[in-house]
Design a protein around this motif. Structure first.
Motif, PDB file in Angstrom:
ATOM      1  N   TYR A 132      -4.095  11.638  74.174  1.00 45.20           N
ATOM      2  CA  TYR A 132      -3.684  11.250  72.811  1.00 45.20           C
ATOM      3  C   TYR A 132      -2.370  11.958  72.497  1.00 45.20           C
ATOM      4  N   GLY A 139      -4.480  12.719  66.574  1.00 42.42           N
ATOM      5  CA  GLY A 139      -5.231  12.488  67.814  1.00 42.42           C
ATOM      6  C   GLY A 139      -5.118  13.626  68.818  1.00 42.42           C
ATOM      7  N   ALA A 210      -8.902   5.295  68.029  1.00 42.83           N
ATOM      8  CA  ALA A 210      -7.658   5.292  67.247  1.00 42.83           C
ATOM      9  C   ALA A 210      -7.110   3.889  67.040  1.00 42.83           C
ATOM     10  N   GLU A 211      -7.746   2.895  67.665  1.00 44.52           N
ATOM     11  CA  GLU A 211      -7.347   1.499  67.466  1.00 44.52           C
ATOM     12  C   GLU A 211      -8.581   0.628  67.722  1.00 44.52           C
ATOM     13  N   PRO A 212      -8.625  -0.553  67.132  1.00 43.90           N
ATOM     14  CA  PRO A 212      -9.774  -1.429  67.395  1.00 43.90           C
ATOM     15  C   PRO A 212      -9.790  -1.869  68.854  1.00 43.90           C
ATOM     16  N   TRP A 213     -10.958  -1.933  69.436  1.00 46.83           N
ATOM     17  CA  TRP A 213     -11.115  -2.457  70.802  1.00 46.83           C
ATOM     18  C   TRP A 213     -12.476  -3.124  70.880  1.00 46.83           C
ATOM     19  N   ASP A 231     -16.688   5.147  72.094  1.00 43.92           N
ATOM     20  CA  ASP A 231     -15.746   4.874  71.012  1.00 43.92           C
ATOM     21  C   ASP A 231     -15.709   6.084  70.069  1.00 43.92           C
ATOM     22  N   ILE A 232     -14.508   6.549  69.750  1.00 45.18           N
ATOM     23  CA  ILE A 232     -14.383   7.647  68.764  1.00 45.18           C
ATOM     24  C   ILE A 232     -13.551   7.144  67.588  1.00 45.18           C
ATOM     25  N   LEU A 235      -9.804   9.139  60.857  1.00 48.10           N
ATOM     26  CA  LEU A 235      -8.528   8.831  60.206  1.00 48.10           C
ATOM     27  C   LEU A 235      -8.001  10.096  59.564  1.00 48.10           C
ATOM     28  N   SER A 236      -6.673  10.222  59.562  1.00 49.00           N
ATOM     29  CA  SER A 236      -6.096  11.490  59.114  1.00 49.00           C
ATOM     30  C   SER A 236      -6.505  11.833  57.693  1.00 49.00           C
ATOM     31  N   GLU A 237      -6.574  10.816  56.822  1.00 47.23           N
ATOM     32  CA  GLU A 237      -6.895  11.112  55.416  1.00 47.23           C
ATOM     33  C   GLU A 237      -8.257  11.785  55.274  1.00 47.23           C
ATOM     34  N   GLY A 240      -9.305  13.305  60.708  1.00 52.04           N
ATOM     35  CA  GLY A 240      -8.684  12.997  61.994  1.00 52.04           C
ATOM     36  C   GLY A 240      -9.792  12.490  62.898  1.00 52.04           C
ATOM     37  N   PRO A 241      -9.591  12.523  64.227  1.00 50.64           N
ATOM     38  CA  PRO A 241     -10.639  12.038  65.115  1.00 50.64           C
ATOM     39  C   PRO A 241     -11.911  12.865  64.952  1.00 50.64           C
ATOM     40  N   THR A 299     -11.117   3.306  53.258  1.00 52.88           N
ATOM     41  CA  THR A 299     -10.408   3.373  54.540  1.00 52.88           C
ATOM     42  C   THR A 299      -9.669   2.086  54.883  1.00 52.88           C
ATOM     43  N   ARG A 325      -8.757  -3.505  60.489  1.00 52.50           N
ATOM     44  CA  ARG A 325      -8.406  -3.137  59.119  1.00 52.50           C
ATOM     45  C   ARG A 325      -8.295  -4.412  58.287  1.00 52.50           C
ATOM     46  N   LYS A 427      -1.061   3.762  69.902  1.00 47.24           N
ATOM     47  CA  LYS A 427      -1.789   2.610  69.368  1.00 47.24           C
ATOM     48  C   LYS A 427      -1.058   1.329  69.764  1.00 47.24           C
TER      49      LYS A 427
HETATM   50  O1  DLL Z   1      -6.210   7.287  64.569  1.00 45.94           O
HETATM   51  C1  DLL Z   1      -7.411   9.349  64.314  1.00 45.94           C
HETATM   52  C2  DLL Z   1      -7.974   9.204  65.676  1.00 45.94           C
HETATM   53  C3  DLL Z   1      -7.337   9.795  66.740  1.00 45.94           C
HETATM   54  C4  DLL Z   1      -9.162   8.533  65.868  1.00 45.94           C
HETATM   55  C5  DLL Z   1      -7.869   9.723  68.005  1.00 45.94           C
HETATM   56  C6  DLL Z   1      -9.709   8.435  67.132  1.00 45.94           C
HETATM   57  C7  DLL Z   1      -9.067   9.023  68.188  1.00 45.94           C
HETATM   58  P1  DLL Z   1      -4.825   7.621  61.939  1.00 45.94           P
HETATM   59  O2  DLL Z   1      -3.588   7.600  62.731  1.00 45.94           O
HETATM   60  O3  DLL Z   1      -4.790   8.138  60.553  1.00 45.94           O
HETATM   61  O4  DLL Z   1      -5.930   8.475  62.642  1.00 45.94           O
HETATM   62  O5  DLL Z   1      -5.389   6.136  61.930  1.00 45.94           O
HETATM   63  C8  DLL Z   1      -6.615   5.839  61.349  1.00 45.94           C
HETATM   64  O6  DLL Z   1      -6.984   4.019  62.910  1.00 45.94           O
HETATM   65  O7  DLL Z   1      -8.298   3.863  59.596  1.00 45.94           O
HETATM   66  C9  DLL Z   1      -8.617   2.780  61.766  1.00 45.94           C
HETATM   67  O8  DLL Z   1      -7.973   1.674  61.190  1.00 45.94           O
HETATM   68  C10 DLL Z   1      -8.003   3.068  63.131  1.00 45.94           C
HETATM   69  N1  DLL Z   1      -9.008   3.622  64.041  1.00 45.94           N
HETATM   70  C11 DLL Z   1      -9.228   4.907  64.336  1.00 45.94           C
HETATM   71  N2  DLL Z   1     -10.231   5.013  65.244  1.00 45.94           N
HETATM   72  C12 DLL Z   1     -10.661   3.728  65.498  1.00 45.94           C
HETATM   73  C13 DLL Z   1     -11.654   3.157  66.330  1.00 45.94           C
HETATM   74  C14 DLL Z   1      -6.466   8.249  63.891  1.00 45.94           C
HETATM   75  N3  DLL Z   1     -12.410   3.877  67.129  1.00 45.94           N
HETATM   76  C15 DLL Z   1      -6.924   4.376  61.521  1.00 45.94           C
HETATM   77  N4  DLL Z   1     -11.805   1.798  66.289  1.00 45.94           N
HETATM   78  C16 DLL Z   1      -8.306   4.030  60.996  1.00 45.94           C
HETATM   79  C17 DLL Z   1     -11.028   1.036  65.495  1.00 45.94           C
HETATM   80  C18 DLL Z   1      -9.877   2.857  64.717  1.00 45.94           C
HETATM   81  N5  DLL Z   1     -10.060   1.526  64.721  1.00 45.94           N
END
Ligand code: DLL
Length: 441
Positions: A132, A139, A210-213, A231-232, A235-237, A240-241, A299, A325, A427
């Motif tokens: 990440y 991430g 961090a992204e939809p899959w 799947d993990i 979101l930062s708000e 975070g992960p 979210t 989203r 992403k």
């Molecule tokens: O993406 C945190 C993260 C980092 C999660 C590493 C998992 C692994 P942001 O950049 O703030 O934080 O983006 C958050 O990403 O509201 C979702 O829309 C999307 N997202 C995060 N995880 C998933 C997932 C990180 N497992 C935004 N599946 C969130 C689908 C995800 N979407």
């Protein structure tokens, strides 16, 4: 590996813990954050009005725009001298959103992510290849601190520099890899191009998010690397992960770290809670955060929840995969479709590589949707690189048919040669909206 009692709490125990933590959080935000004070006053409520978890209904929602309007630090609930870390999201429109952490926040986050890595199959003493991105994105550092806290030798390779990723996978022999699914797929492809078989690597578990899959993408990654992929989510708000993660035993829904985050699922139009099992927008309230507590944060992510005990024995509430989203939902001639649904069906078409992009344009009156897909190497060789070949045309028809039957939308399909669709190191960009200047989605 279960590393914390709360993973097995009864519902009653969990609710009691959540309620006491919620009350503390509310007193803190009411005391320290003028934004919440004002919102509570507008609704004529105070923290004392919240006596049960159901009372959370009485509280106002918080939105991304609230964060932007309070840029950079106005929602923080502690003195600046107590902060030890800031992260920010780039933000596609306007100002970025900034989040802050105290020393305790970082410690809790590390515990949460350590637990998440263990739930997904990681064990102390293993090597953890963390692909990440490190930086303002949560991430890299989020997973990093969790890996260390669990006792894994954490390799801070970050995203990008795929050659180096491949050498370190070969030389260090990691047991666990983490990264966005799209980037991990790129690493596999690059290994194959160099004549290496990713299945022969030492990696046993993948922690992807961090992204939809899609489920289909899980199969592709598990097959390519001979690993278990979980799947993990986060979101930062909210932190975070680590907000939620799948267990490697069941791979059936993501266990929410409920001792730190209270979840609700709402109908985004009526803002009412929907019953368990029904899809809606995820809303989180932080229960332990000091620097940047969030109350009923919307979210924008679509998922459902279940409170049934998981096959792994954990009792925590689980959320489904995030479909996407709300902002990324395509409305094509009245039909709603998420890119992850397109992915699910595209991957089932043998002649394609698992990459795609949706291009949206407007010819002045009508929206034009063009789905870019990639022919796989084998088919490309078979037609001698002739993209006008009738075999390619039959693949295009197959894709059109699948989209029409499964996603109920008609799209123009553009078949491209292998490796034409840009690969991401973080992403993936699935939607390119050229209408933005004319219309919004
Ligand atoms: O993406 C945190 C993260 C980092 C999660 C590493 C998992 C692994 P942001 O950049 O703030 O934080 O983006 C958050 O990403 O509201 C979702 O829309 C999307 N997202 C995060 N995880 C998933 C997932 C990180 N497992 C935004 N599946 C969130 C689908 C995800 N979407």
């Amino acid at each position: 590996m279960i590393i914390h009692d709360v993973e097995m709490y009864s519902r009653k125990e969990m609710k009691a813990l959540q309620l006491s933590r919620l009350k503390e959080t509310l007193i803190k935000v009411y005391d320290k954050v003028p934004f919440y004070q004002e919102k509570f006053r507008e609704l004529a409520i105070s923290p004392e009005d919240i006596q049960t978890l159901e009372d959370i209904n009485k509280l106002p929602f918080t939105k991304k725009s609230d964060l932007r309007e309070n840029y950079p630090f106005n929602l923080f609930a502690v003195d600046m001298k107590e902060l030890v870390r800031l992260h920010a999201s780039s933000g596609t429109s306007g100002k970025p959103t900034v989040v802050g952490y105290t020393k305790n926040d970082i410690s809790n986050w590390s515990d949460i992510v350590a637990r998440a890595i263990a739930i997904a199959g990681g064990e102390p003493a293993g090597i953890f290849h963390n692909a990440y991105g490190y930086g303002l994105f949560t991430g890299g550092l989020g997973l990093h601190y969790g890996g260390e806290r669990l006792g894994m030798a954490t390799v801070p390779i970050s995203g990008g520099n795929t050659d180096r990723q491949i050498s370190l996978i070969k030389d260090f022999k990691p047991t666990v890899i983490a990264g966005t699914p799209s980037y991990i797929l790129k690493i596999a492809e690059e290994m194959e191009t160099r004549g290496l078989n990713p299945r022969e690597s030492s990696i046993k578990f993948g922690i992807f998010g961090a992204e939809p899959w899609s489920e289909e993408m899980r199969k592709v990654l598990e097959e390519k690397f001979d690993l278990k992929a979980c799947d993990i989510y986060g979101l930062s708000e909210v932190m975070g992960p680590g907000v939620a993660v799948e267990c490697h035993e069941a791979q059936n829904g993501l266990h929410i770290a409920e001792d730190h985050f209270f979840v609700e699922v709402i109908n985004p139009d009526t803002l009412e809670q929907v019953p368990d099992g029904e899809e809606g927008e995820l809303v989180f309230t932080s229960l332990t955060k000091e620097a940047f507590p969030v109350i009923r944060y919307r979210t924008g992510d679509i998922a459902s929840i279940t409170r049934e005990t998981c096959r792994c024995g954990r009792t925590t509430t689980r959320m489904s995969r995030v479909k996407g989203r709300i902002d990324d939902m395509l409305i094509i001639r009245g039909v709603n479709v998420f890119p992850s649904e397109i992915e699910h069906y595209l991957i089932q078409i043998q002649e394609l590589a698992p990459h795609y992009q949706v291009h949206l344009a407007c010819d002045g009156t009508l929206d034009i949707v063009e789905l870019h897909v990639e022919i796989n190497e084998e088919i490309y060789q078979r037609v001698n690189g002739n993209m006008a070949h009738e075999h390619i045309q039959s693949v295009v028809k197959k894709v059109q048919h699948s989209m029409k039957n499964n996603c109920l939308v008609s799209m123009n399909i553009k078949a491209l040669a292998p490796k034409s669709i840009p690969r991401s190191e973080g992403k993936a960009i699935r939607i390119l909206d050229k209408r933005k200047s004319l219309f919004t989605i």
